[in-house]
Every structure is written in structure tokens, then in C-alpha cells.
Design an enzyme around this catalytic site. Sequence first.
Site, PDB file in Angstrom:
ATOM      1  N   ARG A 178      35.099  41.198  25.283  1.00 25.08           N
ATOM      2  CA  ARG A 178      35.781  42.464  25.625  1.00 25.08           C
ATOM      3  C   ARG A 178      36.472  42.955  24.372  1.00 25.08           C
ATOM      4  O   ARG A 178      37.336  42.279  23.812  1.00 25.08           O
ATOM      5  CB  ARG A 178      36.800  42.243  26.756  1.00 25.08           C
ATOM      6  CG  ARG A 178      37.740  43.422  26.922  1.00 25.08           C
ATOM      7  CD  ARG A 178      38.577  43.355  28.184  1.00 25.08           C
ATOM      8  NE  ARG A 178      37.786  43.621  29.367  1.00 25.08           N
ATOM      9  CZ  ARG A 178      38.296  43.940  30.549  1.00 25.08           C
ATOM     10  NH1 ARG A 178      39.604  44.029  30.713  1.00 25.08           N
ATOM     11  NH2 ARG A 178      37.516  44.175  31.583  1.00 25.08           N
ATOM     12  N   HIS A 192      31.225  49.659  30.600  1.00 25.10           N
ATOM     13  CA  HIS A 192      31.714  48.506  31.371  1.00 25.10           C
ATOM     14  C   HIS A 192      30.607  48.080  32.345  1.00 25.10           C
ATOM     15  O   HIS A 192      30.737  48.242  33.554  1.00 25.10           O
ATOM     16  CB  HIS A 192      32.997  48.893  32.117  1.00 25.10           C
ATOM     17  CG  HIS A 192      33.791  47.720  32.621  1.00 25.10           C
ATOM     18  ND1 HIS A 192      33.388  46.405  32.439  1.00 25.10           N
ATOM     19  CD2 HIS A 192      34.961  47.662  33.315  1.00 25.10           C
ATOM     20  CE1 HIS A 192      34.288  45.610  32.986  1.00 25.10           C
ATOM     21  NE2 HIS A 192      35.248  46.340  33.528  1.00 25.10           N
ATOM     22  N   GLN A 237      31.213  45.623  35.437  1.00 22.53           N
ATOM     23  CA  GLN A 237      31.881  46.284  36.565  1.00 22.53           C
ATOM     24  C   GLN A 237      30.845  46.945  37.463  1.00 22.53           C
ATOM     25  O   GLN A 237      30.912  46.872  38.692  1.00 22.53           O
ATOM     26  CB  GLN A 237      32.859  47.322  36.014  1.00 22.53           C
ATOM     27  CG  GLN A 237      33.598  48.105  37.076  1.00 22.53           C
ATOM     28  CD  GLN A 237      34.566  47.240  37.857  1.00 22.53           C
ATOM     29  OE1 GLN A 237      35.356  46.513  37.263  1.00 22.53           O
ATOM     30  NE2 GLN A 237      34.520  47.288  39.176  1.00 22.53           N
ATOM     31  N   ASP A 266      39.222  56.073  38.175  1.00 21.46           N
ATOM     32  CA  ASP A 266      39.753  55.057  37.262  1.00 21.46           C
ATOM     33  C   ASP A 266      41.009  55.649  36.621  1.00 21.46           C
ATOM     34  O   ASP A 266      41.288  56.851  36.766  1.00 21.46           O
ATOM     35  CB  ASP A 266      38.670  54.706  36.209  1.00 21.46           C
ATOM     36  CG  ASP A 266      39.091  53.567  35.282  1.00 21.46           C
ATOM     37  OD1 ASP A 266      40.043  52.824  35.607  1.00 21.46           O
ATOM     38  OD2 ASP A 266      38.469  53.415  34.206  1.00 21.46           O
ATOM     39  N   CYS A 287      37.882  50.538  39.942  1.00 19.08           N
ATOM     40  CA  CYS A 287      37.602  49.247  39.284  1.00 19.08           C
ATOM     41  C   CYS A 287      38.849  48.377  39.171  1.00 19.08           C
ATOM     42  O   CYS A 287      38.737  47.165  39.000  1.00 19.08           O
ATOM     43  CB  CYS A 287      37.003  49.496  37.910  1.00 19.08           C
ATOM     44  SG  CYS A 287      38.058  50.499  36.849  1.00 19.08           S
ATOM     45  N   ARG A 293      33.084  41.107  41.704  1.00 18.54           N
ATOM     46  CA  ARG A 293      32.977  40.795  40.274  1.00 18.54           C
ATOM     47  C   ARG A 293      32.564  39.337  40.092  1.00 18.54           C
ATOM     48  O   ARG A 293      31.772  39.002  39.224  1.00 18.54           O
ATOM     49  CB  ARG A 293      34.324  41.049  39.557  1.00 18.54           C
ATOM     50  CG  ARG A 293      34.723  42.508  39.412  1.00 18.54           C
ATOM     51  CD  ARG A 293      33.784  43.309  38.545  1.00 18.54           C
ATOM     52  NE  ARG A 293      33.637  42.757  37.206  1.00 18.54           N
ATOM     53  CZ  ARG A 293      34.460  42.980  36.186  1.00 18.54           C
ATOM     54  NH1 ARG A 293      35.495  43.786  36.337  1.00 18.54           N
ATOM     55  NH2 ARG A 293      34.264  42.441  34.983  1.00 18.54           N
TER      56      ARG A 293
END
Length: 318
Positions: free
Chosen positions: A117, A144, A147, A237, A277, A305
Amino acid sequence: MTASMKSVNSKHQLTGKDFLTLADYTSEEINYLLELASYQKKQQKNGKIDQPLKGKTLGMIFEKSSTRTRVSFEVGIYQLGGTGLFLSTDDIQLGRGEPIPDTAKVLSGYLDGIMIRTYSQSVVEELAANASIPVINGLTDMYHPCQMLADMQTINEEKGKLNGVNVAYIGDGNNVAHSLMIGSAKMGMNISIAAPKGYQPDATITEKARSFTSNNKVVVTEDVTEAVKNADVIYTDVWASMGQESEQEKRVQAFKEFQVNKQLLSYAKPDVTFMHCLPAHRGEEVTAEVIDGKHSVVFQQAENRLHAQKALMTALMG
Ligand code: CP
Ligand code: NVA
């Protein structure tokens, strides 16, 4: 690996492949990952856990904070029989300027996979280009994709399909929006993104998403009501992503008409599903009433996830 798991697995050979963006995966490969995740979730709920990654180690490089990504990968690899190593860039030499190619080559000698990340997508690409083991993008400023695997699994669970599902994304045209566009285009969902001028998704990524589909829509608009009309799913988001903290106030002003609230939900289908998310800012991009209300599946999404990441590691590192 059990016999039934093998039959899901036999269709696609993803071993050793990187996972940098969904753009690099065919819809068949994405579908395979989703089927594997759903199979492994069912197995886990029945108390049966396969351990296809016994003795394998995943290194997890973090240059940004994380709750879900870190814990789902670490618990996931443990459940699959392997070990996860948390590598903060505050601690490893990469953070002090050791070259990415050297880091990639050194880690390839110890590990079976790397999850990273970081800020720039080019860092992930350079790491992958120099590593002999699979590299997984655990979020960059651009994408992402992990996700999105969990999100598509969740949409499938809620709507029983992906093809033809209408998804509206309201807010910042960020990493999550980009991956949602690519994933939707690949899997037959119609995606409408409503974002203010200056905060719309990257035009190149929008074009790329459009190039993946001829049947389903990829729409970018400033009109929130238009975007959520007939929506099966409304997604949002945060307005300021990690690294944009100094822009918080400016962004609150820019996005104030882009809040997901009860009124906005009323323009969508009556059984609309709300997704985020996480982490969320209640009172900004979404009201507490919506995120904690009956349309919201955010915690199911967060749990997925784990299942999505387990499927991904099984496919790439198995
Ligand atoms: N959704 C997500 O990636 O959460 P974290 O930042 O907690 O990993
Ligand atoms: N867009 C957010 C997602 C966090 C999971 C960020 O990059 O901070």
C-alpha cells in the site's frame, strides 16, 4: 486443496501473476476469483478451512494507514496455513531510500508474495517488474483493486448477479472510483459517477474503462440525481483520501452537494443497497442515518475483504 476447490481452480492459471489493477484481468479471471472467494467463505462458515498456502509467507508493505487491508491479509494468510509479515516503511530500508528494484529482489528471496500500500502506482509497478514473486496492490492513489473484489462479491450476494446491475458512485473521483469503474465495465455493470468539476475521475482511466465494454454504460456527470436514478447500488467514499488531509476544508466545500442522504436514496430503486469501502466520515459523504440504516451493507462488505483476499492469495501464491 480439496477436490471441489481444484475444480474451481482448474479453469484459470493465475499462479505467479501480479494483481496491480483489474484492468490486467479478464472478466473470466475476475469471475474465477469471485467464485473462489464465495466457495472459501462458505467453507469457513461451515468450519472447514482449506490450507493451500502452508509454509508460505506474504510480506505486507505499508506506507499508509490501514485497518481492513492489513487485518484481512494477515488473518487471511494465517487461515490459509501461511504467515504474514507487516513491513511498515517507517521501519524497513525502503523508507530510507533503498531502491525499489533492490528491495524487490531481496524480498523475492525470502517471501512468496508481496502486498504493498503506497502513494504512486508507479512504485507498485516498479516493485512488480523487479520481483520474481506476485505483487498485490493494496491501494495506491490511483487504484484499490482488492477493495473491488470484495465489493463485487457483496453486490453478487445482494443482487444475485453483476451483469446489468446499476451502480451509482457519488463523491470524489478517486482510487476507489477508478477501480469501481474498471470492475463494473469488465463485469457488465452500468456505472454512473457523480462528482464535482475538478474532482471527476481521471479521463484516461474513464476511457480505459469504456474500452472494456460495448454493452454497459460508464457515465461521468455532475448531476447526483441523474446518477442515482434507477440505481441498484449507491456507493461513496471519503472526500479527502489519505495524503489529501491538508485539502480537507476546501473539499468539504466542493462536495457539500454530493452527500449520500435519505433524500438521495429516494431517487434510486426502493431496494437500493448502500456501500462504502470504509473508513467513513458520518455527516460528510454520508449521513449516519444511511450508513447505519437498513440499506447499508458496509460491514458485510468489510468482512468480504477477508474472503476476497484469501481467494486472491490462493490463486496467485498457491
Ligand atoms: N477499505 C480499506 O481499504 O480500509 P483500510 O484503509 O482500513 O485498509
Ligand atoms: N479513498 C480512500 C480509501 C481508503 C480505503 C483513501 O485512499 O484514503
